[in-house]
Design a protein around this motif. Structure first.
Motif, mmCIF file in Angstrom:
data_model
loop_
_atom_site.group_PDB
_atom_site.id
_atom_site.type_symbol
_atom_site.label_atom_id
_atom_site.label_comp_id
_atom_site.label_asym_id
_atom_site.label_seq_id
_atom_site.Cartn_x
_atom_site.Cartn_y
_atom_site.Cartn_z
ATOM 1 N N GLU A 105 -0.367 -7.254 -9.531
ATOM 2 C CA GLU A 105 -1.742 -6.841 -9.969
ATOM 3 C C GLU A 105 -2.305 -5.426 -9.084
ATOM 4 O O GLU A 105 -2.819 -4.612 -9.886
ATOM 5 C CB GLU A 105 -2.738 -7.755 -9.466
ATOM 6 C CG GLU A 105 -4.089 -7.817 -10.503
ATOM 7 C CD GLU A 105 -5.241 -8.172 -9.261
ATOM 8 O OE1 GLU A 105 -5.205 -9.164 -8.496
ATOM 9 O OE2 GLU A 105 -6.196 -7.209 -9.480
ATOM 10 N N ILE A 106 -1.651 -5.297 -8.003
ATOM 11 C CA ILE A 106 -1.820 -4.235 -7.215
ATOM 12 C C ILE A 106 -1.165 -2.901 -7.740
ATOM 13 O O ILE A 106 -1.703 -2.074 -7.809
ATOM 14 C CB ILE A 106 -1.786 -4.300 -5.850
ATOM 15 C CG1 ILE A 106 -2.624 -5.401 -5.384
ATOM 16 C CG2 ILE A 106 -2.170 -3.030 -5.040
ATOM 17 C CD1 ILE A 106 -2.461 -5.852 -3.795
ATOM 18 N N LEU A 107 0.012 -3.150 -8.004
ATOM 19 C CA LEU A 107 1.036 -2.005 -8.258
ATOM 20 C C LEU A 107 1.058 -1.623 -9.563
ATOM 21 O O LEU A 107 1.198 -0.611 -10.130
ATOM 22 C CB LEU A 107 2.341 -2.333 -7.687
ATOM 23 C CG LEU A 107 2.266 -2.391 -6.208
ATOM 24 C CD1 LEU A 107 3.879 -2.421 -5.723
ATOM 25 C CD2 LEU A 107 1.827 -1.152 -5.574
ATOM 26 N N ALA A 108 0.763 -2.853 -10.585
ATOM 27 C CA ALA A 108 0.894 -2.236 -12.166
ATOM 28 C C ALA A 108 2.137 -1.495 -12.665
ATOM 29 O O ALA A 108 1.670 -0.690 -13.361
ATOM 30 C CB ALA A 108 -0.607 -1.723 -12.564
ATOM 31 N N ILE A 109 3.084 -1.867 -12.112
ATOM 32 C CA ILE A 109 4.372 -1.292 -12.713
ATOM 33 C C ILE A 109 5.219 -2.394 -13.083
ATOM 34 O O ILE A 109 5.305 -3.937 -12.700
ATOM 35 C CB ILE A 109 5.082 -0.466 -12.082
ATOM 36 C CG1 ILE A 109 5.556 -1.154 -10.728
ATOM 37 C CG2 ILE A 109 4.300 0.785 -11.922
ATOM 38 C CD1 ILE A 109 6.451 -0.019 -9.826
ATOM 39 N N ARG A 156 0.905 -1.364 -0.102
ATOM 40 C CA ARG A 156 -0.081 0.029 0.062
ATOM 41 C C ARG A 156 0.941 1.451 -0.191
ATOM 42 O O ARG A 156 0.568 2.142 -0.575
ATOM 43 C CB ARG A 156 -0.837 -0.086 1.274
ATOM 44 C CG ARG A 156 -1.691 1.215 1.176
ATOM 45 C CD ARG A 156 -2.689 1.414 2.422
ATOM 46 N NE ARG A 156 -3.690 0.589 2.483
ATOM 47 C CZ ARG A 156 -4.707 0.775 3.527
ATOM 48 N NH1 ARG A 156 -4.489 1.786 4.561
ATOM 49 N NH2 ARG A 156 -5.634 -0.220 3.664
ATOM 50 N N ASP A 193 2.249 1.824 -3.290
ATOM 51 C CA ASP A 193 1.252 2.377 -4.329
ATOM 52 C C ASP A 193 1.329 3.977 -4.111
ATOM 53 O O ASP A 193 1.068 4.422 -4.995
ATOM 54 C CB ASP A 193 -0.047 1.788 -3.874
ATOM 55 C CG ASP A 193 -1.171 2.094 -4.952
ATOM 56 O OD1 ASP A 193 -2.126 2.473 -4.911
ATOM 57 O OD2 ASP A 193 -0.566 1.764 -6.416
ATOM 58 N N ARG A 194 1.243 4.434 -3.146
ATOM 59 C CA ARG A 194 1.148 5.709 -2.496
ATOM 60 C C ARG A 194 2.314 6.497 -3.292
ATOM 61 O O ARG A 194 2.387 7.405 -3.868
ATOM 62 C CB ARG A 194 1.138 5.964 -0.952
ATOM 63 C CG ARG A 194 1.132 7.529 -0.583
ATOM 64 C CD ARG A 194 -0.357 7.736 -0.444
ATOM 65 N NE ARG A 194 -0.567 8.962 0.353
ATOM 66 C CZ ARG A 194 -0.645 10.213 -0.391
ATOM 67 N NH1 ARG A 194 -0.420 10.478 -1.738
ATOM 68 N NH2 ARG A 194 -0.656 11.154 0.277
ATOM 69 N N ILE A 203 4.327 5.602 -5.700
ATOM 70 C CA ILE A 203 4.072 5.483 -7.182
ATOM 71 C C ILE A 203 3.233 6.574 -7.550
ATOM 72 O O ILE A 203 3.457 7.404 -8.704
ATOM 73 C CB ILE A 203 3.501 4.210 -7.735
ATOM 74 C CG1 ILE A 203 4.524 2.910 -7.627
ATOM 75 C CG2 ILE A 203 3.230 4.175 -9.146
ATOM 76 C CD1 ILE A 203 4.065 1.630 -7.814
ATOM 77 N N GLY A 204 2.032 6.843 -6.883
ATOM 78 C CA GLY A 204 1.242 8.233 -7.157
ATOM 79 C C GLY A 204 1.990 9.198 -7.158
ATOM 80 O O GLY A 204 1.927 10.337 -8.012
#
Lengths: 227, 273
Positions: free
Chosen positions: B199-203, B150, B153-154, B156-157
């Protein structure tokens, strides 16, 4: 805060400029106490009383004078200014004074409203990352991708997610009870339509991880499988 | 054409400093001119992991504030001469850094080095923001567990929003380096599987570094794992990741629990990449 004005000669020109400024900044001058620096006036051998009368005629309240020996006004009807100057600490040493630009009165807002776009719909074709907040009050939101845990999507209309919903989805800010939320994989943290909300505890475990739609049915929020 | 890489994660303790040192050393071993820059002002660790802690005279903050020249602060590695370190200050904090100063230093480093690896501090505050601001690409370090994913992901945003490249509308390359991967625990479902994380991070995935006791040994000795024990599974994973950064196409093999004949005889398990 008092405004210090320093009249200059020729007096008519200065007063005309003052009138112009007062016209533009009526709000600023309303109830604004004035301190008048009469040094230049004296030097030009003008009568200070003329200046003070002119300011009074414009409904400006003069609370003090400076730049001259206050006793000069002793026998005039402006003698009270002398007392004011002495009583209040009207002396200034230049340090706390500031040169200001008198602001114009604020413009009244324009009447014409902004034209609304014809089709109100927001399309996002990348994943919504954790911590991001997508807010679109004018209509539907369509997301081609997933909404991460810790992200939120807030729409005026419906929300369509072609991916997993792992964050929050709040629909119906504008369209109310007819809004719906659709996703391909329900793993949401919170869903809401028209103010009614529920969290994963409130819906059937069997729906987790499957395509789902969330809608309002007679005032009750329903989370249904989407086959 | 020099490249500025930010090694970041959001979450703390997932392996940013270890990976910065190991990737840096691996790239230098491949013949590139590399500098690793420690952006964790006040909590510096890169100098320890690189074994240079007794040679730090000037640091990043000194150079930003003009007290020292860049050449005075750079510490050349004793084992590979194409590898250098720009340490952080331990006595100051991140407020001593300015965007303008950091930008200047990065520009100067671009002239001397092929790869500038910025070891970001944990978090999403000024230190992390400055480390990523001038980067050309990012390596996002993630452990295969929920809180790390999580936080990644933040970050990455933020990479898509707060870097100079993103603000100019250019695409910002991000790579995922999965670290501390424990095969047995993943098989038992205690840790996330690689596919779940992707799948969650998609990089795109840069590499999978298995959990390894060698890493701690290497950091105790002050030697990046790729220099200390190049044959170990973790070192091999880092070396391959470095080669992928250089453009080579190498398939990523998920570490499996392979029991060799002798290990089976002796009843010991080994995780082999």
């Amino acid at each position: 805060m008092a405004l210090i004005v320093s009249p200059e000669t020729p007096l008519e020109t200065w007063l005309a400029a003052l009138d112009e400024q007062m016209r533009r900044s009526a709000e600023f001058f309303a109830n604004r106490p004035l301190v008048v620096n009469l040094a230049a006036t004296l030097e030009a051998e003008e009568n200070p009383q003329t200046v003070l009368e002119a300011l009074e005629a414009r409904n400006l309240s003069v609370v003090g004078v400076e730049g001259i020996d206050p006793s000069l006004l002793a026998d005039t009807r402006w003698a009270h200014l002398q007392r004011l100057s002495l009583g209040r600490k009207m002396t200034h040493d230049g340090r706390t004074d500031r040169l200001i630009i008198i602001p114009d009165d604020p413009q009244t807002p324009s009447e014409a409203p902004e034209s609304r776009p014809a089709t109100a719909s927001l399309l996002i074709d990348r994943p919504v990352r954790s911590g991001q907040s997508i807010i679109f009050e004018d209509g539907d939101i369509t997301i081609v991708g997933s909404v991460a845990s810790g992200a939120e999507v807030v729409a005026g209309g419906s929300i369509h997610i072609y991916g997993a919903l792992r964050g929050r989805a709040i629909a119906g800010l504008k369209t109310g009870a007819v809004a719906r939320i659709f996703c391909q994989k329900l793993q949401a943290e919170l869903v809401s339509v028209d103010g009614f909300y529920c969290v994963p505890e409130d819906w059937d475990d069997k729906l987790q991880g499957h395509p789902a739609q969330i809608c309002l049915d007679q005032g009750a929020l329903k989370v249904l499988a989407l086959d | 054409m020099s490249k500025v890489v930010v090694v970041t994660s959001g979450k703390g303790g997932v392996g940013k400093t270890t990976s910065s040192a190991s990737l840096g050393a691996a790239l230098a071993q491949a013949g590139q001119n590399v500098v690793v820059v420690d952006f964790d002002v006040g909590l510096r660790n890169l100098d320890l992991v690189m074994g240079a802690e007794r040679r730090v005279v000037f640091d990043l903050v000194n150079v930003v504030q003009g007290d020292a020249k860049l050449a005075q602060a750079l510490i050349r590695d004793k084992r590979i001469d194409t590898l250098s370190l720009l340490p952080a200050s331990q006595t100051r904090d991140k407020d001593a850094l300015t965007e303008e100063g950091v930008g200047r230093i990065i520009e100067e480093l671009r002239e001397k080095f092929d790869w500038i690896i910025c070891d970001s501090p944990a978090g999403i505050e000024k230190g992390a923001m400055l480390a990523m601001r001038f980067a050309d690409l990012a390596v996002v370090i993630t452990n295969p567990e929920v809180s790390s994913v999580r936080d990644s992901d933040r970050i990455i945003g933020m990479l898509d929003a707060k870097t100079l490249r993103s603000e100019n509308g250019e695409k910002f390359e991000k790579h995922l380096l999965l670290t501390r991967y424990n095969t047995a625990r993943a098989a038992r479902g205690e840790m996330l599987k690689v596919d779940d994380v992707l799948e969650i991070l998609a990089i795109p995935l840069l590499g999978i570094v298995p959990e390894s006791a060698d890493i701690l040994n290497a950091s105790n000795l002050g030697c990046p794992i790729t220099l200390h024990d190049p044959a170990s599974p973790a070192a091999r994973a880092y070396t391959e990741a470095a080669r992928r950064l250089l453009g080579e196409k190498i398939d990523i093999v998920e570490p499996t629990e392979a029991r060799g004949f002798f290990n089976r005889l002796l009843g010991r398990k080994a995780a082999v990449a």
